[in-house]
Scaffold this motif. Structure first.
Motif, PDB file in Angstrom:
ATOM      1  N   ALA A   1       0.858  -1.180   0.000  1.00 32.10           N
ATOM      2  CA  ALA A   1       0.000   0.000   0.000  1.00 32.10           C
ATOM      3  C   ALA A   1       0.892   1.226   0.000  1.00 32.10           C
ATOM      4  O   ALA A   1       2.025   1.195   0.489  1.00 32.10           O
ATOM      5  CB  ALA A   1      -0.904   0.003   1.226  1.00 32.10           C
ATOM      6  N   ARG A   2       0.375   2.315  -0.565  1.00 27.75           N
ATOM      7  CA  ARG A   2       1.131   3.560  -0.615  1.00 27.75           C
ATOM      8  C   ARG A   2       0.826   4.385   0.629  1.00 27.75           C
ATOM      9  O   ARG A   2      -0.102   5.195   0.653  1.00 27.75           O
ATOM     10  CB  ARG A   2       0.762   4.339  -1.867  1.00 27.75           C
ATOM     11  N   GLY A   3       1.607   4.168   1.686  1.00 22.40           N
ATOM     12  CA  GLY A   3       1.424   4.922   2.913  1.00 22.40           C
ATOM     13  C   GLY A   3       0.018   4.775   3.460  1.00 22.40           C
ATOM     14  O   GLY A   3      -0.633   3.744   3.311  1.00 22.40           O
ATOM     15  N   GLN A   4      -0.471   5.828   4.099  1.00 17.20           N
ATOM     16  CA  GLN A   4      -1.821   5.838   4.662  1.00 17.20           C
ATOM     17  C   GLN A   4      -2.795   6.432   3.645  1.00 17.20           C
ATOM     18  O   GLN A   4      -3.533   7.367   3.932  1.00 17.20           O
ATOM     19  CB  GLN A   4      -1.827   6.643   5.958  1.00 17.20           C
ATOM     20  N   THR A   5      -2.789   5.873   2.442  1.00 11.84           N
ATOM     21  CA  THR A   5      -3.619   6.380   1.353  1.00 11.84           C
ATOM     22  C   THR A   5      -4.456   5.234   0.787  1.00 11.84           C
ATOM     23  O   THR A   5      -4.245   4.071   1.138  1.00 11.84           O
ATOM     24  CB  THR A   5      -2.747   6.970   0.228  1.00 11.84           C
ATOM     25  N   PRO A   6      -5.398   5.529  -0.126  1.00 13.01           N
ATOM     26  CA  PRO A   6      -6.206   4.458  -0.722  1.00 13.01           C
ATOM     27  C   PRO A   6      -5.476   3.650  -1.785  1.00 13.01           C
ATOM     28  O   PRO A   6      -6.032   2.684  -2.303  1.00 13.01           O
ATOM     29  CB  PRO A   6      -7.385   5.221  -1.358  1.00 13.01           C
ATOM     30  N   PHE A   7      -4.246   4.015  -2.144  1.00 13.74           N
ATOM     31  CA  PHE A   7      -3.558   3.368  -3.248  1.00 13.74           C
ATOM     32  C   PHE A   7      -2.970   2.024  -2.824  1.00 13.74           C
ATOM     33  O   PHE A   7      -2.193   1.941  -1.877  1.00 13.74           O
ATOM     34  CB  PHE A   7      -2.454   4.272  -3.789  1.00 13.74           C
ATOM     35  N   VAL A   8      -3.328   0.967  -3.563  1.00 10.17           N
ATOM     36  CA  VAL A   8      -2.912  -0.396  -3.237  1.00 10.17           C
ATOM     37  C   VAL A   8      -2.380  -1.068  -4.498  1.00 10.17           C
ATOM     38  O   VAL A   8      -2.920  -0.884  -5.590  1.00 10.17           O
ATOM     39  CB  VAL A   8      -4.093  -1.213  -2.667  1.00 10.17           C
ATOM     40  N   GLU A   9      -1.327  -1.860  -4.340  1.00  9.56           N
ATOM     41  CA  GLU A   9      -0.759  -2.620  -5.455  1.00  9.56           C
ATOM     42  C   GLU A   9      -0.815  -4.106  -5.112  1.00  9.56           C
ATOM     43  O   GLU A   9      -0.261  -4.538  -4.098  1.00  9.56           O
ATOM     44  CB  GLU A   9       0.682  -2.193  -5.714  1.00  9.56           C
ATOM     45  N   THR A  10      -1.502  -4.877  -5.962  1.00  7.57           N
ATOM     46  CA  THR A  10      -1.665  -6.316  -5.754  1.00  7.57           C
ATOM     47  C   THR A  10      -1.262  -7.038  -7.027  1.00  7.57           C
ATOM     48  O   THR A  10      -1.888  -6.865  -8.068  1.00  7.57           O
ATOM     49  CB  THR A  10      -3.127  -6.658  -5.414  1.00  7.57           C
ATOM     50  N   ARG A  11      -0.207  -7.849  -6.952  1.00  4.15           N
ATOM     51  CA  ARG A  11       0.251  -8.610  -8.120  1.00  4.15           C
ATOM     52  C   ARG A  11       0.482 -10.058  -7.706  1.00  4.15           C
ATOM     53  O   ARG A  11       1.189 -10.327  -6.739  1.00  4.15           O
ATOM     54  CB  ARG A  11       1.548  -8.032  -8.677  1.00  4.15           C
ATOM     55  N   SER A  12      -0.107 -10.972  -8.465  1.00  6.88           N
ATOM     56  CA  SER A  12       0.012 -12.398  -8.167  1.00  6.88           C
ATOM     57  C   SER A  12       0.393 -13.161  -9.429  1.00  6.88           C
ATOM     58  O   SER A  12       0.147 -12.701 -10.543  1.00  6.88           O
ATOM     59  CB  SER A  12      -1.312 -12.949  -7.615  1.00  6.88           C
ATOM     60  N   ARG A  13       0.965 -14.337  -9.230  1.00  5.62           N
ATOM     61  CA  ARG A  13       1.344 -15.198 -10.357  1.00  5.62           C
ATOM     62  C   ARG A  13       0.606 -16.529 -10.231  1.00  5.62           C
ATOM     63  O   ARG A  13       0.761 -17.236  -9.231  1.00  5.62           O
ATOM     64  CB  ARG A  13       2.853 -15.433 -10.379  1.00  5.62           C
ATOM     65  N   LEU A  14      -0.177 -16.862 -11.239  1.00  3.29           N
ATOM     66  CA  LEU A  14      -0.909 -18.126 -11.275  1.00  3.29           C
ATOM     67  C   LEU A  14      -0.047 -19.161 -11.993  1.00  3.29           C
ATOM     68  O   LEU A  14       0.137 -19.095 -13.207  1.00  3.29           O
ATOM     69  CB  LEU A  14      -2.245 -17.945 -11.999  1.00  3.29           C
ATOM     70  N   GLU A  15       0.482 -20.110 -11.234  1.00  2.00           N
ATOM     71  CA  GLU A  15       1.352 -21.134 -11.811  1.00  2.00           C
ATOM     72  C   GLU A  15       0.546 -22.221 -12.514  1.00  2.00           C
ATOM     73  O   GLU A  15       0.977 -22.768 -13.534  1.00  2.00           O
ATOM     74  CB  GLU A  15       2.225 -21.754 -10.725  1.00  2.00           C
ATOM     75  N   LYS A  16      -0.617 -22.540 -11.950  1.00  5.32           N
ATOM     76  CA  LYS A  16      -1.484 -23.544 -12.574  1.00  5.32           C
ATOM     77  C   LYS A  16      -2.889 -23.381 -12.025  1.00  5.32           C
ATOM     78  O   LYS A  16      -3.104 -22.747 -10.990  1.00  5.32           O
ATOM     79  CB  LYS A  16      -0.977 -24.961 -12.297  1.00  5.32           C
ATOM     80  N   GLY A  17      -3.873 -23.957 -12.743  1.00  2.00           N
ATOM     81  CA  GLY A  17      -5.245 -23.936 -12.274  1.00  2.00           C
ATOM     82  C   GLY A  17      -6.018 -22.722 -12.740  1.00  2.00           C
ATOM     83  O   GLY A  17      -5.727 -22.145 -13.792  1.00  2.00           O
ATOM     84  N   ARG A  18      -7.003 -22.295 -11.920  1.00  2.00           N
ATOM     85  CA  ARG A  18      -7.890 -21.202 -12.309  1.00  2.00           C
ATOM     86  C   ARG A  18      -8.137 -20.275 -11.136  1.00  2.00           C
ATOM     87  O   ARG A  18      -8.257 -20.716  -9.991  1.00  2.00           O
ATOM     88  CB  ARG A  18      -9.232 -21.747 -12.805  1.00  2.00           C
ATOM     89  N   ALA A  19      -8.220 -18.987 -11.448  1.00  2.00           N
ATOM     90  CA  ALA A  19      -8.510 -17.969 -10.441  1.00  2.00           C
ATOM     91  C   ALA A  19      -9.583 -17.036 -10.979  1.00  2.00           C
ATOM     92  O   ALA A  19      -9.473 -16.537 -12.099  1.00  2.00           O
ATOM     93  CB  ALA A  19      -7.250 -17.183 -10.095  1.00  2.00           C
TER      94      ALA A  19
END
Length: 222
Positions: free
Chosen positions: A147-165
């Motif tokens: 998260a960017r400090g005490q702000t609403p900005f959020v960064e979410t990054r994930s890697r799907l190796e197999k299956g379904r999301a």
């Protein structure tokens, strides 16, 4: 041949306004205090003064709006909350390199790897309220959670190796500082929407993308 990357990216227009956060000055604030609370380095205060045309950095009129570039904001660790579990689900915890059984209420962190067994699934909630349902026989690595400090900005990054999301992403109303991505080793795709599904088949090295809301720009790797 280089592995192909699949990015599911939810970003808004790259404009100067979208790249800024507006802070409302409170009684007693000065530029040093604001810089200490929100910026990645207190040394940014002269730039903040110049950007906002502040004449006296020691005394800021309450109610004044300060423009702060998102790139200057602190990056703080964020967490993912396990909301629901069905069947057998495990997580490889990055900080201990140990596997644990996953139950509702567990918090996962950057670097943790989530795996589901047959006839199993797990639902995660991220810091911005976005959710992902990881289906059976799937593996997801939480690559970046901050998260960017005490702000609403959020960064979410994930890697799907197999299956379904299946993702349900909180609509972005705060600009380009927000980012939600899921990628696989198969292709490259940019998504503008709030609900989509992605799957990865390691045996055939192929990914499949289904957008339920919004638009998708799909580009194969080379």
């Amino acid at each position: 041949m280089h592995a192909l990357l699949l990015f599911l990216t939810l970003l808004f227009a790259n404009t100067a306004q979208a790249q800024e956060w507006h802070y409302t000055v409170r009684p007693g604030d000065n530029l040093w205090d604001v810089s200490t609370r929100y910026l990645s380095a207190v040394d940014y205060w002269p730039k903040l003064q110049a950007l906002n045309g502040v004449t006296n950095p020691e005394h800021l009129p309450p109610g004044t709006k300060l423009r702060i570039p998102v790139a200057w904001l602190k990056r703080l660790p964020a967490k993912a909350l396990v909301l629901a579990v069905q069947g057998q689900v495990q997580a490889l915890i990055a900080s201990t390199n140990k596997r644990v059984a996953v139950d509702p209420g567990l918090f996962l962190h950057q670097g943790d790897i989530l795996g589901t067994g047959p006839d199993s699934n797990v639902t995660l909630k991220f810091a911005d309220g976005s959710r992902v349902l990881l289906q059976a026989d799937s593996e997801l690595r939480l690559a970046i959670l901050n998260a960017r400090g005490q702000t609403p900005f959020v960064e979410t990054r994930s890697r799907l190796e197999k299956g379904r999301a299946d993702s349900e992403v909180t609509p972005r109303t705060t600009g380009a500082g927000n980012r939600y991505e899921i990628w696989t080793p198969a292709a490259h795709s940019a998504v503008r929407g709030t609900r989509y599904r992605i799957s990865m088949d390691p045996a055939t090295a192929t990914s499949r993308l289904e957008v339920l809301e919004g638009r998708v720009e799909l580009q194969g790797g080379r």
